[in-house]
Design a protein around this motif. Structure first.
Motif, short mmCIF file in Angstrom:
data_model
loop_
_atom_site.label_atom_id
_atom_site.label_comp_id
_atom_site.label_asym_id
_atom_site.label_seq_id
_atom_site.Cartn_x
_atom_site.Cartn_y
_atom_site.Cartn_z
N ASN A 11 0.82 -1.21 0.00
CA ASN A 11 0.00 0.00 0.00
C ASN A 11 0.85 1.27 0.00
OD1 ASN A 11 -2.42 -1.36 -0.10
ND2 ASN A 11 -2.53 -1.59 2.13
N ILE A 12 2.02 1.17 0.62
CA ILE A 12 2.93 2.32 0.57
C ILE A 12 3.38 2.54 -0.87
CG2 ILE A 12 5.12 3.25 1.45
CD1 ILE A 12 4.74 1.45 3.92
N GLY A 13 3.67 1.43 -1.55
CA GLY A 13 4.05 1.52 -2.96
C GLY A 13 2.94 2.11 -3.81
N LYS A 14 1.72 1.65 -3.56
CA LYS A 14 0.59 2.17 -4.34
C LYS A 14 0.37 3.66 -4.08
CE LYS A 14 -2.15 -2.07 -4.58
NZ LYS A 14 -3.33 -2.77 -4.01
N ALA A 15 0.55 4.05 -2.83
CA ALA A 15 0.40 5.47 -2.51
C ALA A 15 1.46 6.29 -3.25
CB ALA A 15 0.50 5.68 -1.00
N ALA A 16 2.68 5.74 -3.33
CA ALA A 16 3.75 6.44 -4.05
C ALA A 16 3.38 6.58 -5.52
CB ALA A 16 5.07 5.69 -3.89
N ARG A 17 2.83 5.51 -6.08
CA ARG A 17 2.43 5.54 -7.47
C ARG A 17 1.35 6.60 -7.69
NH1 ARG A 17 0.05 0.34 -10.84
NH2 ARG A 17 -0.32 1.44 -12.81
N ALA A 18 0.40 6.65 -6.78
CA ALA A 18 -0.67 7.63 -6.87
C ALA A 18 -0.09 9.05 -6.84
CB ALA A 18 -1.66 7.44 -5.72
N MET A 19 0.85 9.27 -5.94
CA MET A 19 1.47 10.59 -5.84
C MET A 19 2.21 10.95 -7.11
SD MET A 19 2.97 10.33 -1.94
CE MET A 19 4.09 11.72 -2.20
N ALA A 20 2.98 9.98 -7.62
CA ALA A 20 3.81 10.25 -8.80
C ALA A 20 2.96 10.65 -9.99
CB ALA A 20 4.66 9.02 -9.14
N LEU A 24 3.37 14.74 -7.17
CA LEU A 24 3.79 14.92 -5.77
C LEU A 24 5.01 14.05 -5.51
CD1 LEU A 24 0.33 14.94 -4.02
CD2 LEU A 24 2.08 16.68 -3.71
N ARG A 25 5.95 14.57 -4.73
CA ARG A 25 7.22 13.87 -4.60
C ARG A 25 7.58 13.50 -3.16
NH1 ARG A 25 6.45 12.85 -8.87
NH2 ARG A 25 7.26 13.69 -10.82
N GLU A 26 7.04 14.21 -2.17
CA GLU A 26 7.56 14.03 -0.81
C GLU A 26 6.63 13.20 0.05
OE1 GLU A 26 8.67 17.69 1.07
OE2 GLU A 26 9.37 16.66 2.88
N MET A 27 7.09 12.00 0.39
CA MET A 27 6.33 11.11 1.24
C MET A 27 7.02 10.98 2.59
SD MET A 27 5.60 7.03 0.65
CE MET A 27 4.09 7.10 -0.28
N ARG A 28 6.20 10.98 3.65
CA ARG A 28 6.74 10.75 4.99
C ARG A 28 6.00 9.58 5.61
NH1 ARG A 28 7.88 16.86 7.41
NH2 ARG A 28 9.19 17.50 5.65
N LEU A 29 6.73 8.79 6.36
CA LEU A 29 6.16 7.60 6.98
C LEU A 29 6.34 7.67 8.49
CD1 LEU A 29 7.78 4.99 4.55
CD2 LEU A 29 5.43 5.85 4.46
N ALA A 46 5.26 0.78 -9.23
CA ALA A 46 5.22 0.87 -10.69
C ALA A 46 6.13 1.97 -11.23
CB ALA A 46 3.78 1.09 -11.16
N GLY A 47 7.30 2.08 -10.66
CA GLY A 47 8.26 3.04 -11.19
C GLY A 47 8.43 4.30 -10.36
N ALA A 48 7.63 4.44 -9.33
CA ALA A 48 7.74 5.65 -8.49
C ALA A 48 8.82 5.43 -7.42
CB ALA A 48 6.40 5.99 -7.87
N ASP A 49 9.94 4.91 -7.83
CA ASP A 49 10.97 4.52 -6.86
C ASP A 49 11.60 5.72 -6.17
OD1 ASP A 49 10.94 1.61 -7.45
OD2 ASP A 49 11.50 2.36 -9.43
N LEU A 50 11.69 6.81 -6.90
CA LEU A 50 12.31 7.99 -6.32
C LEU A 50 11.57 8.41 -5.05
CD1 LEU A 50 14.53 10.15 -6.74
CD2 LEU A 50 12.76 11.57 -7.80
N ILE A 51 10.26 8.33 -5.09
CA ILE A 51 9.46 8.71 -3.92
C ILE A 51 9.74 7.79 -2.75
CG2 ILE A 51 7.08 8.87 -3.04
CD1 ILE A 51 6.23 9.90 -5.72
N LEU A 52 9.83 6.48 -3.05
CA LEU A 52 10.12 5.52 -1.97
C LEU A 52 11.54 5.72 -1.44
CD1 LEU A 52 8.51 2.28 -3.46
CD2 LEU A 52 7.54 3.86 -1.77
N ASP A 53 12.47 5.95 -2.36
CA ASP A 53 13.87 6.08 -1.94
C ASP A 53 14.08 7.30 -1.05
OD1 ASP A 53 14.33 3.86 -3.44
OD2 ASP A 53 15.27 4.92 -5.13
N THR A 54 13.31 8.34 -1.29
CA THR A 54 13.52 9.56 -0.53
C THR A 54 12.51 9.72 0.60
OG1 THR A 54 12.14 10.80 -2.08
CG2 THR A 54 14.50 10.77 -2.52
#
Lengths: 232, 232
Positions: A11-20, A24-29, A46-54
């Motif tokens: 779900n964190i991944g899906k949220a990142a995808r939704a943001m991308a 939107l770029r900045e995710m906080r957990l 699905a490719g929004a790795d930058l959001i997860l990485d940061t």
């Protein structure tokens, strides 16, 4: 976008995808259940790795929003809270219309945000869903808010000139903690069984104004004065 | 909502869930890859079983929209078609604004709608996503269209809490006077030359919130507590 105690990495991944999708770029957990990084997040992004990485991880919701001037809490149910309730559309207007950094809080999959998380926010965001069904998942809530944010982004109003934004959340927390320290020995939070509710009420009253950093400083000065011995 | 050649049962279930959240009930399926009913759909629908149970299956996209007055085709990419392109918001306006039944077509997960499907539509719907990312899945496209449809329907706005109005001015004045009485002996308003400006600042800070009468009463309680002798 602040995910509070998210459970599944997917779900964190899906949220990142939704943001991308909506720029939107900045995710906080806040304390993700299965730790971070989580190997299930990547494939779902699905490719929004930058959001997860940061993505940054915080120990508490308060820490996660400490530098934010505007904190929004998403809830599905109506709660007995006396805070303004906005649609995602109105929230997007508010985010773009005001100076200062904004955070939108999303609760864990099953339970949603706790009352203490909501207490940090000045504003509630509720997605208007069919009350007879009402089963919006985390990534869906994120995508609707992200979508509205991006719609408004094009036509972002110029920031209001002279109004200072609300001070950062940690300065507000400092004020509340200061006042609580003073009230504690006076028995304000007794009986013990009511203490938590009393603290929440107090926080609510002091969160509502959206005081800027000058106003917060003034109030810290007021409290320090009250602690002083009388002059004679 | 017409899903054209959807691949995974899970995605059909998710689309049903998305629809149910926003009060949409009628789903049509054009030759789903894995047949119908599909056992993977139910779990993903999170309770939106009625939509799955009543979903109708068609042999062709043309059959599926045969009784519809307005056909919209969702595409992510811009295509070489000379049809009006609307956002989901504008499409929702159009759906509500025109008499007759409307269909929105969604293509298969990987490939999207074929040119022949798009040809059936009078209007294109494109969700404005970040062109550098651009990865909206089927259920996400459905939920955004369903959400916009429901916003326009009027179903939707969360009931505005009746927020209490600011308390009467004399209660606010009472609070300010109370605080000033407490601050006076502490020398807060010294030097005398600055006293008036200091009072004005303090009043400004306390006037800004627009506290209601309950909140004002809470704050009077706080001040009274602070005046008390410590409990021991």
């Amino acid at each position: 976008m602040v995910l509070v105690r998210p459970q599944l990495g997917e779900n964190i991944g899906k949220a990142a995808r939704a943001m991308a999708n909506f720029g939107l770029r900045e995710m906080r957990l806040v304390t993700p259940r299965d730790g971070w990084p989580n190997p299930s997040a990547g494939p779902a992004a699905a490719g929004a790795d930058l959001i997860l990485d940061t993505a940054k991880v915080y120990e508490s919701t308060a820490d996660a929003v400490a530098d934010c001037a505007h904190v929004f809490a998403t809830t599905v149910r109506k709660r007995g809270v006396t805070k303004p309730v906005l649609t995602p559309e109105e929230a997007a207007d508010a985010v773009h219309g005001e100076p200062g950094k904004s955070a939108i809080l999303f609760g864990p999959e099953r339970s949603g945000l706790e009352t203490e998380d909501v207490a940090l926010a000045r504003t509630i965001v509720t997605v208007p869903i069919d009350p007879e069904f009402g089963s919006l998942n985390l990534a869906q809530a994120v995508i609707l808010c992200a979508y509205e944010w991006s719609k408004r982004k094009g036509l972002a109003q110029p920031p209001k000139e002279d109004l200072l934004p609300p001070g950062p959340q940690d300065e507000l927390d400092g004020l509340i903690a200061h006042l609580e320290r003073m009230l504690e020995p006076k028995g304000y939070f007794l009986p013990e069984t009511r203490a938590e509710a009393t603290r929440r009420t107090l926080r609510g009253v002091l969160t509502k104004p959206g005081w800027n950093h000058l106003e917060l400083r003034t109030l810290r000065g007021v409290l320090s004065s009250l602690e002083r011995q009388p002059r004679d």
